[in-house]
Enzyme design. Sequence first.
Site, short mmCIF file in Angstrom:
data_model
loop_
_atom_site.label_atom_id
_atom_site.label_comp_id
_atom_site.label_asym_id
_atom_site.label_seq_id
_atom_site.Cartn_x
_atom_site.Cartn_y
_atom_site.Cartn_z
N ASN A 1 0.84 -1.12 0.07
CA ASN A 1 0.10 0.00 0.03
C ASN A 1 0.74 1.17 0.02
OD1 ASN A 1 0.56 -1.24 2.72
ND2 ASN A 1 -0.92 0.43 3.74
N GLU B 1 -3.04 -4.45 -3.14
CA GLU B 1 -3.51 -5.19 -4.25
C GLU B 1 -3.56 -4.78 -5.70
OE1 GLU B 1 -4.74 -4.48 -1.29
OE2 GLU B 1 -6.25 -6.20 -0.53
#
Length: 169
Positions: free
Chosen positions: A63, A76
């Site tokens: 992140n 992701e």
Amino acid sequence: MAKEEYAIHIPIQQYHPNELTDIERIWVDEAIAAAKKAYAPYSRFQVGAAVVLADGQIVTGSNQENAAYPSGLCAERVALFYAGARYPDIPVKAIVIVACRDGIIQKPTAPCGACRQVMLETERRYRHQIQIILYGSDTVYEIASAESLLPLAFDADLRSNEQFFAINN
Ligand SMILES: [Zn+2]
């Protein structure tokens, strides 16, 4: 049409981390290494994602936060978009997601709604199911397809929900 109630069944395998296969363990270790590279000064919640391509290559992401919060991006999507940019012709076959905060989180961490949407489109784009491994240090959840994590998904092709119902009822 009469009102009718139906239930959506989401198959999830739950198991202990020591039941991972050797290759899955490698993917998990890559995701853990990625989490440690997160830029998460605001949430202090470090997430790592390992995207496994059909040819075995692993693309990782973490992140990336920003003082203007919405400008940041989840691990992701960092990994999936990088895989799409770098290897647009190779399907994604699996993704491992791990979160850390003072060590690896014990329970599996699930992806946010936006990441589920991107995972689903990646799956449909390559017509290749994505094995999803949500890793926690004492429990692992495994889901066989992104479709399972986003039932009733938005899709520009309006026939897909009809197909979903046809398959699941
Ligand atoms: Zn997300």
